[in-house]
Write a protein that holds these residues in place. Structure first.
Motif, PDB file in Angstrom:
ATOM      1  N   PHE A 158       1.472 138.703  81.896  1.00  0.00           N
ATOM      2  CA  PHE A 158       0.416 139.653  81.537  1.00  0.00           C
ATOM      3  C   PHE A 158      -0.812 138.880  81.074  1.00  0.00           C
ATOM      4  O   PHE A 158      -0.838 137.654  81.112  1.00  0.00           O
ATOM      5  CB  PHE A 158       0.916 140.608  80.442  1.00  0.00           C
ATOM      6  CG  PHE A 158       1.342 139.925  79.187  1.00  0.00           C
ATOM      7  CD1 PHE A 158       0.469 139.805  78.118  1.00  0.00           C
ATOM      8  CD2 PHE A 158       2.614 139.380  79.059  1.00  0.00           C
ATOM      9  CE1 PHE A 158       0.859 139.159  76.952  1.00  0.00           C
ATOM     10  CE2 PHE A 158       3.015 138.741  77.903  1.00  0.00           C
ATOM     11  CZ  PHE A 158       2.122 138.622  76.849  1.00  0.00           C
ATOM     12  N   GLY A 159      -1.820 139.619  80.647  1.00  0.00           N
ATOM     13  CA  GLY A 159      -3.047 138.998  80.144  1.00  0.00           C
ATOM     14  C   GLY A 159      -4.014 138.683  81.262  1.00  0.00           C
ATOM     15  O   GLY A 159      -3.888 139.147  82.391  1.00  0.00           O
ATOM     16  N   PHE A 160      -4.983 137.848  80.944  1.00  0.00           N
ATOM     17  CA  PHE A 160      -6.007 137.474  81.905  1.00  0.00           C
ATOM     18  C   PHE A 160      -5.366 136.716  83.059  1.00  0.00           C
ATOM     19  O   PHE A 160      -4.769 135.648  82.862  1.00  0.00           O
ATOM     20  CB  PHE A 160      -7.086 136.607  81.220  1.00  0.00           C
ATOM     21  CG  PHE A 160      -8.170 136.155  82.141  1.00  0.00           C
ATOM     22  CD1 PHE A 160      -9.108 137.052  82.619  1.00  0.00           C
ATOM     23  CD2 PHE A 160      -8.253 134.838  82.546  1.00  0.00           C
ATOM     24  CE1 PHE A 160     -10.106 136.650  83.471  1.00  0.00           C
ATOM     25  CE2 PHE A 160      -9.254 134.408  83.399  1.00  0.00           C
ATOM     26  CZ  PHE A 160     -10.181 135.324  83.862  1.00  0.00           C
ATOM     27  N   ARG A 161      -5.451 137.277  84.243  1.00  0.00           N
ATOM     28  CA  ARG A 161      -4.845 136.716  85.463  1.00  0.00           C
ATOM     29  C   ARG A 161      -3.360 136.408  85.289  1.00  0.00           C
ATOM     30  O   ARG A 161      -2.843 135.463  85.862  1.00  0.00           O
ATOM     31  CB  ARG A 161      -5.594 135.467  85.916  1.00  0.00           C
ATOM     32  CG  ARG A 161      -6.996 135.768  86.346  1.00  0.00           C
ATOM     33  CD  ARG A 161      -7.613 134.577  87.004  1.00  0.00           C
ATOM     34  NE  ARG A 161      -8.970 134.914  87.398  1.00  0.00           N
ATOM     35  CZ  ARG A 161      -9.838 134.049  87.869  1.00  0.00           C
ATOM     36  NH1 ARG A 161      -9.479 132.793  88.016  1.00  0.00           N
ATOM     37  NH2 ARG A 161     -11.026 134.426  88.196  1.00  0.00           N
ATOM     38  N   GLU A 162      -2.726 137.204  84.422  1.00  0.00           N
ATOM     39  CA  GLU A 162      -1.287 137.103  84.156  1.00  0.00           C
ATOM     40  C   GLU A 162      -0.872 135.697  83.733  1.00  0.00           C
ATOM     41  O   GLU A 162       0.156 135.178  84.149  1.00  0.00           O
ATOM     42  CB  GLU A 162      -0.473 137.586  85.352  1.00  0.00           C
ATOM     43  CG  GLU A 162      -0.691 139.042  85.664  1.00  0.00           C
ATOM     44  CD  GLU A 162       0.233 139.582  86.738  1.00  0.00           C
ATOM     45  OE1 GLU A 162       1.227 138.930  87.081  1.00  0.00           O
ATOM     46  OE2 GLU A 162      -0.049 140.686  87.214  1.00  0.00           O
ATOM     47  N   THR A 163      -1.704 135.063  82.892  1.00  0.00           N
ATOM     48  CA  THR A 163      -1.386 133.714  82.434  1.00  0.00           C
ATOM     49  C   THR A 163      -0.463 133.706  81.216  1.00  0.00           C
ATOM     50  O   THR A 163       0.155 132.687  80.924  1.00  0.00           O
ATOM     51  CB  THR A 163      -2.674 132.947  82.096  1.00  0.00           C
ATOM     52  OG1 THR A 163      -3.419 133.694  81.128  1.00  0.00           O
ATOM     53  CG2 THR A 163      -3.502 132.716  83.347  1.00  0.00           C
TER      54      THR A 163
END
Length: 178
Positions: A158-163
């Motif tokens: 998850f998160g920014f660009r799934e990082t």
């Protein structure tokens, strides 16, 4: 359209109520699971340090699925995940496939799932979910309803660009209704 809906509902109710055995049909399953973590503040000497092992996340799952034969079933899942140590909430919607390795009066199974984490508000994270699990299925005396117990490995990106990533192993207890 109304005729199609009526026909569809009749077929589903015929399938549900005509079941005499556990081998085929539509089922509903509810599940409760938790991950366990070691309490880092625990000491043997002090009584007020809490227990050695604490739950670190809670999972509540609802599944509608179809049992294809004695070995294989597929399900559509809606789950709520609360990772209270990290303060994160997830709402995964995923498809899973379960295969019974040993079929007898009780079953030993493996399962896998893949889905999306829905962002339904600012508290919920958006991303993807992967699951692998194994467990044991115990039937009632009529071989219709059952209890499932086991372990699930899940990975959330998850998160920014799934990082951002969270990996966990959960102990689950499920009740399955045919």
């Amino acid at each position: 359209m109304k005729q199609f809906t009526t026909l569809f509902l009749c077929l589903i109710s015929f399938t549900i109520f005509s079941q005499d055995e556990k081998t085929k049909g539509i089922f509903y399953k509810i599940s409760l699971a938790t991950t366990l973590a070691v309490n880092e503040d625990y000491t043997i000497v002090e009584n007020d340090s809490g227990p050695l092992i604490n739950p670190s996340a809670l999972f509540i799952n609802n599944t509608i699925g179809y049992q294809m034969d004695t070995r294989t079933s597929v399900g559509l899942n809606l789950e709520y995940n609360w990772q209270h140590r990290q303060g994160l909430h997830f709402l995964p919607v995923f498809v899973n496939l379960r295969h019974n390795i040993i079929t007898d009066d009780d079953n030993f199974f493996v399962r896998a799932g893949y889905g999306k984490l829905l962002e339904i508000g600012s508290d919920f994270e958006k991303g993807t979910l992967y699951k692998l699990g194994l467990g044991y299925q115990i039937f009632d005396e009529n071989f219709k309803n059952s209890w499932l117990i086991g372990l699930d490995f899940s990975r959330k990106r998850f998160g920014f660009r799934e990082t951002e990533k969270i990996s966990s192993v959960a102990i689950f207890l499920e009740f399955m209704l045919f």
